[in-house]
Design a protein around this motif. Structure first.
Motif, PDB file in Angstrom:
ATOM      1  N   GLY A 167       7.675  -3.997  21.085  1.00  0.00           N
ATOM      2  CA  GLY A 167       6.997  -2.927  20.357  1.00  0.00           C
ATOM      3  C   GLY A 167       7.366  -2.921  18.886  1.00  0.00           C
ATOM      4  N   PHE A 168       8.634  -3.184  18.587  1.00  0.00           N
ATOM      5  CA  PHE A 168       9.085  -3.193  17.197  1.00  0.00           C
ATOM      6  C   PHE A 168       8.422  -4.315  16.403  1.00  0.00           C
ATOM      7  N   TRP A 169       8.505  -5.529  16.911  1.00  0.00           N
ATOM      8  CA  TRP A 169       7.997  -6.664  16.137  1.00  0.00           C
ATOM      9  C   TRP A 169       6.477  -6.674  16.061  1.00  0.00           C
ATOM     10  N   SER A 170       5.795  -6.207  17.091  1.00  0.00           N
ATOM     11  CA  SER A 170       4.334  -6.164  17.030  1.00  0.00           C
ATOM     12  C   SER A 170       3.863  -5.158  15.980  1.00  0.00           C
ATOM     13  N   THR A 171       4.573  -4.025  15.862  1.00  0.00           N
ATOM     14  CA  THR A 171       4.190  -3.027  14.863  1.00  0.00           C
ATOM     15  C   THR A 171       4.540  -3.482  13.456  1.00  0.00           C
ATOM     16  N   VAL A 172       5.761  -4.001  13.277  1.00  0.00           N
ATOM     17  CA  VAL A 172       6.161  -4.492  11.956  1.00  0.00           C
ATOM     18  C   VAL A 172       5.253  -5.642  11.521  1.00  0.00           C
ATOM     19  N   GLY A 173       4.968  -6.556  12.430  1.00  0.00           N
ATOM     20  CA  GLY A 173       4.068  -7.657  12.109  1.00  0.00           C
ATOM     21  C   GLY A 173       2.682  -7.176  11.752  1.00  0.00           C
ATOM     22  N   GLY A 174       2.197  -6.156  12.479  1.00  0.00           N
ATOM     23  CA  GLY A 174       0.889  -5.595  12.175  1.00  0.00           C
ATOM     24  C   GLY A 174       0.848  -4.963  10.791  1.00  0.00           C
ATOM     25  N   CYS A 175       1.931  -4.279  10.408  1.00  0.00           N
ATOM     26  CA  CYS A 175       1.986  -3.653   9.084  1.00  0.00           C
ATOM     27  C   CYS A 175       1.998  -4.702   7.973  1.00  0.00           C
ATOM     28  N   VAL A 176       2.839  -5.722   8.114  1.00  0.00           N
ATOM     29  CA  VAL A 176       2.927  -6.771   7.091  1.00  0.00           C
ATOM     30  C   VAL A 176       1.605  -7.526   6.992  1.00  0.00           C
ATOM     31  N   PHE A 177       1.063  -7.914   8.131  1.00  0.00           N
ATOM     32  CA  PHE A 177      -0.192  -8.664   8.140  1.00  0.00           C
ATOM     33  C   PHE A 177      -1.346  -7.791   7.643  1.00  0.00           C
ATOM     34  N   GLY A 178      -1.302  -6.492   7.959  1.00  0.00           N
ATOM     35  CA  GLY A 178      -2.345  -5.588   7.503  1.00  0.00           C
ATOM     36  C   GLY A 178      -2.378  -5.453   5.994  1.00  0.00           C
ATOM     37  N   VAL A 179      -1.198  -5.332   5.366  1.00  0.00           N
ATOM     38  CA  VAL A 179      -1.139  -5.248   3.902  1.00  0.00           C
ATOM     39  C   VAL A 179      -1.614  -6.564   3.282  1.00  0.00           C
ATOM     40  N   ALA A 180      -1.232  -7.688   3.879  1.00  0.00           N
ATOM     41  CA  ALA A 180      -1.655  -8.993   3.342  1.00  0.00           C
ATOM     42  C   ALA A 180      -3.171  -9.156   3.435  1.00  0.00           C
ATOM     43  N   MET A 181      -3.756  -8.759   4.568  1.00  0.00           N
ATOM     44  CA  MET A 181      -5.203  -8.883   4.726  1.00  0.00           C
ATOM     45  C   MET A 181      -5.940  -7.903   3.820  1.00  0.00           C
ATOM     46  N   ALA A 182      -5.371  -6.727   3.597  1.00  0.00           N
ATOM     47  CA  ALA A 182      -5.990  -5.777   2.670  1.00  0.00           C
ATOM     48  C   ALA A 182      -5.977  -6.325   1.250  1.00  0.00           C
ATOM     49  N   ARG A 183      -4.875  -6.960   0.864  1.00  0.00           N
ATOM     50  CA  ARG A 183      -4.836  -7.570  -0.466  1.00  0.00           C
ATOM     51  C   ARG A 183      -5.876  -8.675  -0.572  1.00  0.00           C
ATOM     52  N   PHE A 184      -6.042  -9.432   0.499  1.00  0.00           N
ATOM     53  CA  PHE A 184      -7.071 -10.473   0.532  1.00  0.00           C
ATOM     54  C   PHE A 184      -8.464  -9.855   0.424  1.00  0.00           C
ATOM     55  N   ALA A 185      -8.683  -8.725   1.105  1.00  0.00           N
ATOM     56  CA  ALA A 185      -9.977  -8.045   1.027  1.00  0.00           C
ATOM     57  C   ALA A 185     -10.249  -7.524  -0.378  1.00  0.00           C
ATOM     58  N   ASP A 186      -9.207  -7.107  -1.092  1.00  0.00           N
ATOM     59  CA  ASP A 186      -9.384  -6.673  -2.477  1.00  0.00           C
ATOM     60  C   ASP A 186      -9.822  -7.823  -3.380  1.00  0.00           C
ATOM     61  N   SER A 187      -9.359  -9.022  -3.064  1.00  0.00           N
ATOM     62  CA  SER A 187      -9.669 -10.169  -3.919  1.00  0.00           C
ATOM     63  C   SER A 187     -11.054 -10.748  -3.635  1.00  0.00           C
ATOM     64  N   ILE A 188     -11.571 -10.566  -2.408  1.00  0.00           N
ATOM     65  CA  ILE A 188     -12.924 -11.043  -2.076  1.00  0.00           C
ATOM     66  C   ILE A 188     -13.717  -9.871  -1.509  1.00  0.00           C
TER      67      ILE A 188
END
Length: 461
Positions: free
Chosen positions: A304-325
């Protein structure tokens, strides 16, 4: 845009930008450095709200010994989070009429009162348990604003090329708080004697010692909430002196018109279901993950810990990618939901290794389960941005308030059913897989539009 798209009058900005040369921003818009302070205060409140909400689950065995809780009591303590969304319409009305500062102050006050109520050190255990339940309920009342106001904050304070990133940070920190409780609770609060192995049995832990450690954590969370409440009270403006974009300055629909527009917009209802079903199911599934994984003897807490932390990190990275395209939100969601569908199918079939003959090692279960959480949790801010683009000029707080209510409704109904009516959980993995596939199909047939992006790109030039 269909029969429910915005009209030209609704797109008309309140602040008309002057003529500018080339690609320079309109003179009536400005981005302030203080936006990072506003985002930090909001995100930290979300972090603490998530930690308080998920405090009891990771230490449930210790809580049962220290306070006389039962398993259903622990489930109800978690259930107070979704229950706090019952008056969501009132919180959305307050945000729409009084602004973000008033609604966030009220939510922070609820968190402070809840943290104080559950920290009162009474010796009478029945009354103490009631106070703890009351404190969890008050903390749950902060959920509607904390979980839905992130996109409103990002539109109000951030430029168009930073909005998705700010939305991701503001909306995912409450999930990160829930993940932090998986570490903080078990690290500070000792396990009771009957859960210790034979090699550690000599270090007997009394119930009073467990209560003292639990009390210590609750005091620490109370102090942190009090400090943040004071910070928000001293400085948290509803909006900057000048808007950061044309969309932030444009006219919006009224509260009543917004609700009517959302409930009559079939495209919005389609993606609202695509969001609410998988996020609601995975929240309920995560709440009983320890029981789901009991037959295969894998530690659910760290998953539960790593799936949530991974989701948060990956979510911010994908949001930054969405801002760029910009303009690719649907494609990003399709890829995320396809990954969630494949990962959940892999996990479900691995749990049925007796039938499928797939290897059911701890590494495979960890990997597949964590990937499910990463793909679904990281899709939350992308969904939020797509909601706002679809129904603009409906205010961001109202739009996201509706969908977070639907997601918590799914979670609450699932947890209630699992707590009081269902003891056999083998079907729940298939339910998770089906929810991901259901969401993927809806997104594939969804026709995207970018009304807010249109306003920022074309009107501001």
């Amino acid at each position: 845009m269909g029969a429910v798209s915005s009209t030209e009058a609704e797109r008309e900005p309140l602040l008309v930008p002057a003529h500018t040369e080339g690609n320079s921003p309109p003179v009536n818009s400005r981005v302030y450095r203080r936006r990072w302070l506003v985002l930090t205060l909001f995100s930290l409140l979300g972090l603490l709200q998530g930690m308080v909400w998920n405090f009891w689950g990771p230490i449930q065995n210790s809580a049962i010994h220290a306070y006389g809780f039962t398993k259903p009591d622990i489930a109800v303590l978690v259930l107070w989070g979704p229950v706090g969304f019952v008056p969501w319409l009132l919180f959305m009305w307050l945000m729409d009429k009084k602004g973000l500062r008033a609604s966030l102050l009220l939510s922070a006050l609820f968190m402070l009162l809840g943290a104080a109520l559950r920290s009162i050190p009474l010796t009478e255990q029945p009354l103490r348990r009631w106070l703890i339940h009351g404190g969890q309920f008050l903390n749950g009342l902060a959920g509607p604003t904390i979980m839905s106001a992130g996109p409103y904050l990002s539109t109000t304070w951030f430029a168009p090329d930073q909005r998705a990133t700010a939305t991701a940070v503001a909306s995912l920190f409450c999930y990160l708080g829930g993940a932090a409780s998986f570490v903080v609770g078990p690290l500070v609060v000792p396990a009771p004697n009957d859960t210790l192995s034979a090699t550690t049995m000599a270090a007997a832990v009394s119930d009073s010692s467990i209560r003292d450690r639990i009390q210590l954590v609750m005091y620490a969370e109370l102090i942190a909430v009090a400090v943040l409440f004071a910070a928000v009270l001293l400085y948290f403006p509803s909006r900057p002196p000048m808007p950061p974009s044309v969309a932030a300055a444009s006219q919006r629909l009224s509260y009543r018109s917004s609700i009517c527009r959302l409930l009559s917009n079939l495209r919005f209802l389609m993606i609202a279901l695509a969001y609410a079903v998988p996020t609601g199911v995975i929240a309920g599934w995560s709440g009983v993950l320890d029981m789901v994984l009991t037959p295969v003897k894998v530690d659910a807490g760290w998953i539960g810990f790593w799936s949530t932390v991974g989701g948060c990190v990956f979510g911010v990275a994908m949001a930054r990618f969405a801002d760029s395209i910009r303009g690719m939100l649907k494609l990003i969601l399709v890829l995320m939901l396809a990954g969630a569908s494949l990962s959940s199918t892999w996990f479900t079939l691995t749990c049925l290794s007796g039938v499928t003959h797939l290897p059911a090692t701890a590494a495979i279960l960890y990997t597949s389960c964590i990937l499910v959480g990463i793909f679904i949790n990281s899709s939350v801010p992308i969904f939020f941005e797509l909601f706002i683009e679809t129904v603009y000029p409906v205010p961001e707080g109202i739009t996201c308030g509706v969908v977070t209510f639907l997601g918590n409704l799914v979670t609450g109904l699932l947890l209630f059913f699992l707590t009081f009516y269902c003891k056999e959980l083998s079907w729940l993995n298939w339910c998770l897989t089906g929810s991901c596939l259901f969401s993927l199909v809806l997104i594939l047939f969804f026709r995207e539009s970018y009304d807010r992006l249109y306003l920022d790109v074309f009107v501001s030039v």
